[in-house]
Design a protein around this motif. Structure first.
Motif, PDB file in Angstrom:
ATOM      1  N   THR A 160       0.811  -1.218   0.000  1.00 11.80           N
ATOM      2  CA  THR A 160       0.000   0.000   0.000  1.00 11.80           C
ATOM      3  C   THR A 160       0.845   1.269   0.000  1.00 11.80           C
ATOM      4  OG1 THR A 160      -0.141  -0.159   2.414  1.00 11.80           O
ATOM      5  CG2 THR A 160      -1.966  -1.095   1.146  1.00 11.80           C
ATOM      6  N   CYS A 161       2.146   1.133  -0.138  1.00 11.68           N
ATOM      7  CA  CYS A 161       3.059   2.276  -0.005  1.00 11.68           C
ATOM      8  C   CYS A 161       3.157   3.040  -1.332  1.00 11.68           C
ATOM      9  CB  CYS A 161       4.442   1.803   0.444  1.00 11.68           C
ATOM     10  SG  CYS A 161       5.631   3.152   0.672  1.00 11.68           S
ATOM     11  N   GLU A 162       2.382   4.114  -1.456  1.00 13.02           N
ATOM     12  CA  GLU A 162       2.425   4.932  -2.666  1.00 13.02           C
ATOM     13  C   GLU A 162       3.760   5.662  -2.787  1.00 13.02           C
ATOM     14  OE1 GLU A 162      -0.920   7.509  -2.530  1.00 13.02           O
ATOM     15  OE2 GLU A 162      -2.394   5.889  -2.627  1.00 13.02           O
ATOM     16  N   VAL A 163       4.306   6.070  -1.655  1.00 11.00           N
ATOM     17  CA  VAL A 163       5.604   6.747  -1.668  1.00 11.00           C
ATOM     18  C   VAL A 163       6.671   5.822  -2.238  1.00 11.00           C
ATOM     19  CG1 VAL A 163       7.393   7.790  -0.236  1.00 11.00           C
ATOM     20  CG2 VAL A 163       4.980   8.187   0.299  1.00 11.00           C
ATOM     21  N   CYS A 164       6.656   4.568  -1.774  1.00  8.79           N
ATOM     22  CA  CYS A 164       7.657   3.603  -2.248  1.00  8.79           C
ATOM     23  C   CYS A 164       7.564   3.422  -3.753  1.00  8.79           C
ATOM     24  CB  CYS A 164       7.458   2.258  -1.550  1.00  8.79           C
ATOM     25  SG  CYS A 164       7.477   2.350   0.256  1.00  8.79           S
ATOM     26  N   VAL A 165       6.347   3.306  -4.249  1.00  5.70           N
ATOM     27  CA  VAL A 165       6.158   3.074  -5.678  1.00  5.70           C
ATOM     28  C   VAL A 165       6.665   4.255  -6.491  1.00  5.70           C
ATOM     29  CG1 VAL A 165       4.412   2.875  -7.478  1.00  5.70           C
ATOM     30  CG2 VAL A 165       4.264   1.444  -5.442  1.00  5.70           C
ATOM     31  N   GLU A 166       6.390   5.482  -6.027  1.00  2.52           N
ATOM     32  CA  GLU A 166       6.847   6.654  -6.782  1.00  2.52           C
ATOM     33  C   GLU A 166       8.367   6.713  -6.827  1.00  2.52           C
ATOM     34  OE1 GLU A 166       5.883  11.375  -7.373  1.00  2.52           O
ATOM     35  OE2 GLU A 166       4.563  10.046  -6.254  1.00  2.52           O
ATOM     36  N   VAL A 167       9.004   6.406  -5.701  1.00  3.56           N
ATOM     37  CA  VAL A 167      10.464   6.439  -5.650  1.00  3.56           C
ATOM     38  C   VAL A 167      11.060   5.304  -6.478  1.00  3.56           C
ATOM     39  CG1 VAL A 167      12.470   6.221  -4.143  1.00  3.56           C
ATOM     40  CG2 VAL A 167      10.516   7.589  -3.408  1.00  3.56           C
ATOM     41  N   LEU A 168      10.526   4.084  -6.293  1.00  6.02           N
ATOM     42  CA  LEU A 168      11.085   2.922  -6.982  1.00  6.02           C
ATOM     43  C   LEU A 168      10.839   2.974  -8.486  1.00  6.02           C
ATOM     44  CD1 LEU A 168      10.070   0.184  -4.399  1.00  6.02           C
ATOM     45  CD2 LEU A 168      12.392   0.949  -4.901  1.00  6.02           C
ATOM     46  N   SER A 169       9.671   3.444  -8.891  1.00  7.72           N
ATOM     47  CA  SER A 169       9.389   3.500 -10.326  1.00  7.72           C
ATOM     48  C   SER A 169      10.268   4.531 -11.019  1.00  7.72           C
ATOM     49  CB  SER A 169       7.909   3.818 -10.559  1.00  7.72           C
ATOM     50  OG  SER A 169       7.573   5.089 -10.019  1.00  7.72           O
ATOM     51  N   PHE A 170      10.691   5.560 -10.291  1.00  7.45           N
ATOM     52  CA  PHE A 170      11.572   6.571 -10.874  1.00  7.45           C
ATOM     53  C   PHE A 170      13.004   6.058 -10.984  1.00  7.45           C
ATOM     54  CE2 PHE A 170      14.454  10.172 -10.793  1.00  7.45           C
ATOM     55  CZ  PHE A 170      13.882  11.040 -11.707  1.00  7.45           C
ATOM     56  N   PHE A 171      13.517   5.446  -9.919  1.00  5.33           N
ATOM     57  CA  PHE A 171      14.911   5.032  -9.878  1.00  5.33           C
ATOM     58  C   PHE A 171      15.127   3.605 -10.357  1.00  5.33           C
ATOM     59  CE2 PHE A 171      14.984   8.534  -6.809  1.00  5.33           C
ATOM     60  CZ  PHE A 171      16.141   9.190  -7.174  1.00  5.33           C
ATOM     61  N   GLY A 172      14.134   2.742 -10.182  1.00  6.83           N
ATOM     62  CA  GLY A 172      14.342   1.334 -10.474  1.00  6.83           C
ATOM     63  C   GLY A 172      14.826   0.582  -9.251  1.00  6.83           C
ATOM     64  N   ASP A 173      15.229  -0.652  -9.467  1.00  4.90           N
ATOM     65  CA  ASP A 173      15.612  -1.545  -8.372  1.00  4.90           C
ATOM     66  C   ASP A 173      17.071  -1.305  -7.988  1.00  4.90           C
ATOM     67  OD1 ASP A 173      15.349  -3.555  -6.494  1.00  4.90           O
ATOM     68  OD2 ASP A 173      15.906  -5.134  -7.893  1.00  4.90           O
ATOM     69  N   ASP A 227       2.450  -1.349  -7.238  1.00  9.12           N
ATOM     70  CA  ASP A 227       2.420  -1.142  -8.679  1.00  9.12           C
ATOM     71  C   ASP A 227       2.513  -2.444  -9.470  1.00  9.12           C
ATOM     72  OD1 ASP A 227       5.026  -1.805  -8.157  1.00  9.12           O
ATOM     73  OD2 ASP A 227       5.923  -0.139  -9.268  1.00  9.12           O
ATOM     74  N   GLY A 228       2.504  -3.601  -8.763  1.00  2.53           N
ATOM     75  CA  GLY A 228       2.540  -4.881  -9.456  1.00  2.53           C
ATOM     76  C   GLY A 228       3.897  -5.275  -9.974  1.00  2.53           C
ATOM     77  N   ARG A 229       4.916  -4.505  -9.624  1.00  7.51           N
ATOM     78  CA  ARG A 229       6.264  -4.837 -10.070  1.00  7.51           C
ATOM     79  C   ARG A 229       7.047  -5.459  -8.921  1.00  7.51           C
ATOM     80  NH1 ARG A 229       8.788   0.455 -12.608  1.00  7.51           N
ATOM     81  NH2 ARG A 229      10.484  -1.014 -12.999  1.00  7.51           N
ATOM     82  N   ASP A 230       8.233  -5.935  -9.240  1.00 10.11           N
ATOM     83  CA  ASP A 230       9.076  -6.564  -8.236  1.00 10.11           C
ATOM     84  C   ASP A 230      10.385  -5.798  -8.125  1.00 10.11           C
ATOM     85  OD1 ASP A 230       9.932  -8.299  -6.344  1.00 10.11           O
ATOM     86  OD2 ASP A 230      10.502  -9.888  -7.721  1.00 10.11           O
ATOM     87  N   TYR A 231      10.865  -5.648  -6.898  1.00  9.70           N
ATOM     88  CA  TYR A 231      12.132  -4.977  -6.637  1.00  9.70           C
ATOM     89  C   TYR A 231      12.940  -5.886  -5.715  1.00  9.70           C
ATOM     90  CZ  TYR A 231       9.366  -1.129  -8.456  1.00  9.70           C
ATOM     91  OH  TYR A 231       8.575  -0.346  -9.246  1.00  9.70           O
ATOM     92  N   PRO A 232      13.531  -6.927  -6.263  1.00  5.69           N
ATOM     93  CA  PRO A 232      14.166  -7.956  -5.421  1.00  5.69           C
ATOM     94  C   PRO A 232      15.355  -7.459  -4.623  1.00  5.69           C
ATOM     95  CG  PRO A 232      14.630  -8.330  -7.753  1.00  5.69           C
ATOM     96  CD  PRO A 232      13.577  -7.266  -7.702  1.00  5.69           C
ATOM     97  N   ARG A 233      16.005  -6.388  -5.085  1.00 13.12           N
ATOM     98  CA  ARG A 233      17.151  -5.900  -4.301  1.00 13.12           C
ATOM     99  C   ARG A 233      16.700  -5.273  -2.985  1.00 13.12           C
ATOM    100  NH1 ARG A 233      22.027  -1.768  -6.147  1.00 13.12           N
ATOM    101  NH2 ARG A 233      22.675  -1.213  -4.041  1.00 13.12           N
ATOM    102  N   LEU A 234      15.525  -4.658  -2.978  1.00 10.19           N
ATOM    103  CA  LEU A 234      15.027  -3.991  -1.782  1.00 10.19           C
ATOM    104  C   LEU A 234      14.744  -5.011  -0.686  1.00 10.19           C
ATOM    105  CD1 LEU A 234      14.107  -1.191  -0.670  1.00 10.19           C
ATOM    106  CD2 LEU A 234      11.784  -1.886  -1.306  1.00 10.19           C
ATOM    107  N   LYS A 235      15.375  -4.816   0.450  1.00  3.07           N
ATOM    108  CA  LYS A 235      15.246  -5.764   1.557  1.00  3.07           C
ATOM    109  C   LYS A 235      14.151  -5.377   2.534  1.00  3.07           C
ATOM    110  CE  LYS A 235      20.199  -6.568   1.083  1.00  3.07           C
ATOM    111  NZ  LYS A 235      20.253  -5.720  -0.124  1.00  3.07           N
ATOM    112  N   GLY A 236      13.918  -4.085   2.699  1.00  2.00           N
ATOM    113  CA  GLY A 236      12.897  -3.684   3.643  1.00  2.00           C
ATOM    114  C   GLY A 236      12.655  -2.194   3.647  1.00  2.00           C
ATOM    115  N   ILE A 237      11.551  -1.810   4.320  1.00  2.00           N
ATOM    116  CA  ILE A 237      11.140  -0.417   4.425  1.00  2.00           C
ATOM    117  C   ILE A 237      11.128  -0.047   5.904  1.00  2.00           C
ATOM    118  CG2 ILE A 237       9.329   1.250   3.891  1.00  2.00           C
ATOM    119  CD1 ILE A 237       8.345  -0.841   1.781  1.00  2.00           C
ATOM    120  N   ILE A 238      11.854   0.995   6.255  1.00  2.00           N
ATOM    121  CA  ILE A 238      12.006   1.421   7.647  1.00  2.00           C
ATOM    122  C   ILE A 238      11.125   2.633   7.916  1.00  2.00           C
ATOM    123  CG2 ILE A 238      13.621   2.344   9.354  1.00  2.00           C
ATOM    124  CD1 ILE A 238      15.850   0.826   7.895  1.00  2.00           C
TER     125      ILE A 238
END
Length: 650
Positions: A317-330, A397-408
């Motif tokens: 449900t993290c919209e912030v995460c999706v905006e950041v990850l979709s811009f930069f990638g994994d 966003d239905g995508r995968d970011y396998p490098r990301l280990k966690g959200i603090i």
């Protein structure tokens, strides 16, 4: 006399004759003149005289006898319709293409492919799993902007602030509603909560106004928004009014914090004004060199305001995460979400277990069934049975970011707990892990998240922490030891040769031990192997004095006799290696760097002072080798100089 009359009669006759002659000859004279004029126009004259485009001369067949010719001047038939000149269309001003601003390169893993550290003999050889590249690929060009008059609203300067100033902020409906809900509690907020030292703020308090550090009002004056609403206010409050000073021991003298009740005011040295550059990444996302800023809508920010941020942190449900990850990638190892109003909550949301050999490895395809193999039993760990690690459905966003280990979630106002949250992605292990080996206990048996305090392992609180009363085993029932005539929190210390003592807890004890640094990929197996750790199973401190909250152990009680515990279980990093397999990827200089942006969550565009405050804070934490009583260890300090971290975007 007669002669004169005759002369006059003769003259009269002459005049009459001339008049008759003139009347007779006039038509002939006129016709002659006309014919003469027509005969003068020759062919040569016609060729030399070009007709006008607007007025034409032309010969027509006259309706008169052929013996006469008439010159006729006429417009052509039909008369042309007037066509106006086209309306002038200005030539568009040339807009030059924007000067290409190279996308700042996020601090990548160090270049080069170092030789993996050799593993000890008689142990499995780890497979070196390549680390993904750390260089982000932004979605488009970014623009640097000047902070001056760009972000947020200005705050009244000391010399300009009076209680009728238009610059004094008024609380929004959401802020008024939030403060009104706390009318029966001693609560406080500062508006704005980040200022330069030559600016002012407004304090708003609830509960007992007499406790306020400065006189406050609820009569609609002195900056108070609404009279008699139970909210007591005072505008034009300066740094000096609250006794705030800058100290080299606090963020190098660049900034300072002030706390009253649950409200925090951050004051930044005005010498830093206009020294921090900002890059716009998306409509709502911007970044400085050491922090990012995400402007939320009111619905999302209400979760921040009320301390209900888990939906903002959950990857699903993290919209912030999706905006950041979709811009930069994994390209990130962790994301740090920082509420701009501290809520004193710190937590870790695991998104991927993709590192082998550190007790927390799950199958990156979808199902962490390899907990079975690493736990050496046939039961799936119930704590993770429902988890779907490394699956596209895990992210909004239905995508995968396998490098990301966690959200603090970093709601600690002084970020001291941020260090320990990084420890939660590594090996506290499954509860059926039986570690140390063959002990039938688990070093995280107390709460499954942190390492038991009955070990000698050291690290940032609460991943490890002060010793708890073995009987009560919960906060605030800590064991206090008398040392140098002072009561201090304590920890178990190995004195060698099977002897242990209660030692006062010191700042040095809040750094990661080598066994944890190995699991995080920051030190080699060989460097970590030299250290020995102990788990005191069945510790009994019955000789100490039980207080209402603490267990008091005096100087004569500091030595822990062998009769006070059932067994002292020794373990080293070799036990992790043997039980859970080699770390993959194997330690190298590539594994020592962490990409973990600190993303500040705001409800409006951040002010100049707010951007500078967070840039100063995370620059100190991410780059300095320092310790502060308020902010605890920096990253360089807590990892003992074995790791680097990037929290912004350069």
């Amino acid at each position: 006399m007669l002669g004169l009359n005759i002369f006059m009669k003769i003259n009269l006759l002459i005049m009459i004759g001339l008049t008759l002659l003139l009347v007779v000859l006039s038509p002939l004279l006129i016709m002659g003149i006309i014919n003469l004029g027509n005969n003068i126009r020759t062919d040569d004259t016609k060729e030399a005289s070009e007709p006008s485009t607007d007025l034409q001369y032309e010969e027509i067949s006259p309706a008169v006898p052929p013996s006469s010719t008439t010159l006729v001047i006429s417009y052509p038939s039909p008369v042309p319709t007037y066509t106006p000149l086209p309306t002038y269309t200005p030539v568009p001003t040339y807009t030059p293409l924007a000067t290409y601003t190279p996308v700042p390169t996020y601090t990548p893993y160090p270049t080069g492919t170092p030789t993996p550290t050799a593993t000890p003999t008689n142990t499995p050889t780890p497979t070196n799993t390549p680390t993904p590249t750390a260089t982000p690929i932004p979605a488009g060009p970014v623009t640097s902007v000047n902070l001056l008059n760009h972000w947020g609203t200005d705050t009244p300067l000391l010399s300009l602030c009076d209680f009728s100033s238009a610059l004094i902020p008024k609380l929004t409906n959401e802020e008024l509603s939030f403060m009104t809900k706390n009318l029966n509690f001693d609560s406080a907020r500062f508006f704005p909560s980040k200022i330069y030292d030559d600016e002012t703020t407004k304090i708003v308090v609830t509960g007992n106004p007499e406790k306020s550090p400065i006189k406050v009002y609820d009569n609609g004056t002195h900056g108070d928004d609404i009279a008699n609403d139970g909210l007591y206010s005072r505008a034009c409050v300066s740094k000096d009014d609250l006794g705030i000073i800058f100290s080299e021991n606090e963020l190098g003298g660049k900034a300072s914090s002030y706390k009253f009740n649950d409200g925090y005011l951050r004051v930044v040295n005005s010498d830093l004004r206009e020294t921090v550059s900002v890059v716009n990444l998306t409509k709502n996302l911007s970044t400085s060199g050491h922090a990012m800023f995400m402007e939320l809508d009111q619905e999302s920010y209400e979760k921040v305001r009320t301390g209900n941020g888990y939906n903002l942190q959950d990857s699903r449900t993290c919209e912030v995460c999706v905006e950041v990850l979709s811009f930069f990638g994994d390209v990130f190892d962790h994301l740090i979400l920082v509420p701009d109003e501290p809520d004193n909550i710190s937590s870790y949301h695991r998104t991927s277990d993709n590192i082998k050999g550190i007790m927390t490895y799950g199958d990156p395809i979808c199902d962490p069934i390899t907990w079975n193999n690493h736990g050496k039993n046939n039961n799936v760990n119930q704590d993770y049975k429902e988890a779907k690690f490394g699956c596209p459905s895990k992210f909004l966003d239905g995508r995968d970011y396998p490098r990301l280990k966690g959200i603090i979630w970093a709601g600690d106002p002084y970020i001291g707990r941020l260090n320990s949250e990084f420890g939660h992605w590594i090996g506290v292990g499954p509860k059926n892990g039986n570690f140390p080996p063959n002990s039938e206990v688990s070093w995280n048996s107390n709460n499954r998240m942190d390492i038991d305090n009955q070990t000698t392992v050291k690290g940032p609180w609460p991943i490890t922490g002060p010793l708890l009363d073995p009987e009560r085993q919960d906060s605030p029932h800590y064991v206090n030891v008398l040392s140098d005539n002072q009561w201090s929190l304590s920890r178990i210390k190995s004195e060698g040769n099977g002897l242990f003592s209660l030692a006062p807890q010191k700042s040095e004890d809040y750094k990661f031990d080598n066994i944890l640094l190995y699991m995080m990929g920051f030190v080699s197996y060989e460097d970590a192997l030299v250290d020995k750790y102990y788990y005191l199973n069945g510790l009994d401190l019955g000789g100490c004095t039980t207080g209402e909250e603490t267990l008091m152990c005096t100087a004569q009680d500091t030595v822990i006799q062998p009769t006070q515990y059932k067994e002292a279980i020794e373990f080293t990093v070799e036990d992790i290696f043997t039980k859970y397999g080699p770390r993959e990827p194997v330690y190298s200089t590539l594994t020592k760097h962490i990409n973990a942006p600190a993303i500040v969550l705001t409800d409006q565009a951040p002010s100049n002072a707010e951007i500078t405050w967070y840039d100063v804070l995370f620059e100190w934490w991410s780059t300095k080798d320092s310790y502060s009583d308020q902010y605890q260890h920096t990253w360089h300090s807590v990892t003992r100089g074995n790791s680097t971290i990037s929290t912004g975007y350069k």
